[in-house]
Design an enzyme around this catalytic site. Structure first.
Site, PDB file in Angstrom:
ATOM      1  N   ARG A 105      -8.198   8.828  -8.707  1.00  0.00           N
ATOM      2  CA  ARG A 105      -8.562   9.059  -7.306  1.00  0.00           C
ATOM      3  C   ARG A 105      -7.342   9.514  -6.503  1.00  0.00           C
ATOM      4  NH1 ARG A 105      -6.976   6.895  -1.982  1.00  0.00           N
ATOM      5  NH2 ARG A 105      -8.827   6.864  -0.681  1.00  0.00           N
TER       6      ARG A 105
ATOM      7  N   THR B 204      -1.111   3.096   4.757  1.00  0.00           N
ATOM      8  CA  THR B 204      -0.314   4.297   4.516  1.00  0.00           C
ATOM      9  C   THR B 204       0.706   4.510   5.623  1.00  0.00           C
ATOM     10  OG1 THR B 204      -2.228   5.308   3.494  1.00  0.00           O
ATOM     11  CG2 THR B 204      -0.559   6.818   4.344  1.00  0.00           C
TER      12      THR B 204
ATOM     13  N   SER C 257       0.803  -1.235   0.000  1.00  0.00           N
ATOM     14  CA  SER C 257       0.000   0.000   0.000  1.00  0.00           C
ATOM     15  C   SER C 257       0.828   1.274   0.000  1.00  0.00           C
ATOM     16  CB  SER C 257      -0.960  -0.003   1.192  1.00  0.00           C
ATOM     17  OG  SER C 257      -0.264  -0.286   2.360  1.00  0.00           O
TER      18      SER C 257
ATOM     19  N   THR D 257       1.654   7.051   0.277  1.00  0.00           N
ATOM     20  CA  THR D 257       0.753   5.909   0.036  1.00  0.00           C
ATOM     21  C   THR D 257       0.592   5.641  -1.448  1.00  0.00           C
ATOM     22  OG1 THR D 257      -1.409   5.011   0.667  1.00  0.00           O
ATOM     23  CG2 THR D 257      -1.386   7.263  -0.137  1.00  0.00           C
TER      24      THR D 257
ATOM     25  N   THR E  26      -3.917   7.280   8.640  1.00  0.00           N
ATOM     26  CA  THR E  26      -3.905   6.129   7.744  1.00  0.00           C
ATOM     27  C   THR E  26      -5.344   5.647   7.657  1.00  0.00           C
ATOM     28  OG1 THR E  26      -2.964   3.908   7.395  1.00  0.00           O
ATOM     29  CG2 THR E  26      -3.360   4.568   9.667  1.00  0.00           C
ATOM     30  N   GLY E  27      -5.667   4.918   6.618  1.00  0.00           N
ATOM     31  CA  GLY E  27      -7.017   4.393   6.495  1.00  0.00           C
ATOM     32  C   GLY E  27      -7.764   5.003   5.334  1.00  0.00           C
TER      33      GLY E  27
HETATM   34  N1  GLY Z   1      -5.071   7.000   3.504  1.00  0.00           N
HETATM   35  C1  GLY Z   1      -4.697   6.616   2.217  1.00  0.00           C
HETATM   36  C2  GLY Z   1      -5.719   6.714   1.191  1.00  0.00           C
HETATM   37  O1  GLY Z   1      -6.908   6.621   1.463  1.00  0.00           O
HETATM   38  O2  GLY Z   1      -5.375   6.866   0.056  1.00  0.00           O
END
Ligand code: GLY
Length: 336
Positions: free
Chosen positions: A220, A192, A91, A210, A243-244
């Site tokens: 995106r 991330t 990731s 990330t 993160t997330g």
């Molecule tokens: N937190 C990383 C993402 O949603 O891209």
């Protein structure tokens, strides 16, 4: 990476689930909502380096940078480069899972103790987006460069292009194409790296990097390169990073919120908990069995830290004093 958690426990989330409004209650129970003043592992002390997830090599290299005379900014860049170059980390950077179209696109940002910031979004073919973000901060009048322009700038700065797909990310993408027929954004991994450091001069810096959500739509961009969402540093107060599932962090400007809460007297732990609770209250007030993960870490000027997540399973790495260790973060929702 060993010990990393899959963020979304429940196999797949649909694009609709990403917009989150419709999630309904079932298997999850909110924990006792009493706010913790302090993270149990927190005590004042600098220098320190703290990173999301089991990223001990990152915190180690960050601390080495400080010990050998580098700044907190050098430290967070050195730390973020570790998972960026790790083929086993699916990731971040090299080996990061691609978007729906099979392209790896990277987001990263960096902030220093003077409030300077640099960011790249939708960057392709470059191993270390965090270093490009630092160059944006240091060498351009801008904060954020995106896509083709970010790549062009990186090339002008001497960065080399490379294929960021690995054998295993190709296998995963082929499996996704065969099994999902492009309908779902996939078993999301959002591990991330967000990393914060305080050096011996009490300077605070942060970095975030990330490859974003696996199988995301082409184009995106998540929270990680957005100053205030994925990362915020105010040297007078402290810093926070996330993160997330980035959409949730962007809509609540999570890292800025945490720093402002600390400015108004919250401990880093209280501030992280409030930011997570804001997300739960706004988007998952009824609970929901497919609640995605969001995790925050934060530090204040004294070197105290906080960490908290929406769903259990989040951990962080902390190098402070003689100890470099991974700790399990507290969470708002226990999803089992
Ligand atoms: N937190 C990383 C993402 O949603 O891209």
């Amino acid at each position: 990476m060993n010990g990393r958690r899959t963020f979304l426990k429940n196999a797949l989330i649909t694009t609709a689930a990403v917009s989150v409004a419709g999630c309904t209650a079932s298997a999850v129970e909110p924990k006792d909502e009493k706010t913790s003043k302090k993270n149990p592992n927190s005590h004042p002390g600098i220098p320190l380096a703290i990173a999301t997830w089991p990223n001990l090599r990152a915190t180690d290299l960050a601390m080495q940078a400080i010990v050998f005379g580098g700044s907190a900014l050098d430290a967070v860049e050195a730390g973020a480069k570790v998972p960026e170059a790790d083929a086993g980390d699916s990731s971040v950077g090299y080996g990061g899972l691609p978007d729906k179209t099979g392209v790896v696109t990277l987001d990263a940002c960096i902030m220093d103790d003077k409030g300077n910031a640099g960011s790249v979004t939708f960057l392709q073919h470059i191993l270390h987006p965090i270093s490009v973000a630092r160059r944006v901060m240091e060498k351009t009048p801008h904060v954020m460069l995106s896509g083709e322009g970010a790549l062009q700038f990186a090339l002008e700065e001497g960065f080399k292009t490379q294929d960021l797909m690995t054998d295993s990310s190709r296998v995963a993408w082929n499996k996704y194409r065969e099994e999902m027929q492009g309908k779902a954004i996939g078993e999301a991994n959002h591990d991330t790296i967000g990393i914060l450091a305080i050096d011996r001069q009490n300077r605070i810096s942060g970095a975030c990097s990330t490859s974003g959500a696996a199988w995301k739509m082409h184009g995106r961009v998540g929270d990680s390169p957005i100053i205030g969402a994925g990362l915020y540093v105010d040297n007078e107060v402290g810093a926070a990073t996330s993160t997330g599932l980035g959409e949730l962090v962007m809509k609540t400007v999570g890292s800025f919120l945490i720093v402002e809460l600390m400015r108004n007297g919250a401990t880093p732990q209280e501030a992280c908990e409030t930011a997570v609770r804001r997300i739960r209250d706004k988007y998952f007030a009824d609970g929901g069995k497919d609640v995605p993960q969001v995790g925050f870490i934060a530090v204040n000027k004294a070197g105290e830290h906080g960490a908290y997540s929406l769903v259990n399973g989040f951990s962080y790495s902390l190098y402070q004093g003689e100890t470099n260790e991974v700790y399990e973060a507290e969470s708002l929702i226990n999803a089992g």
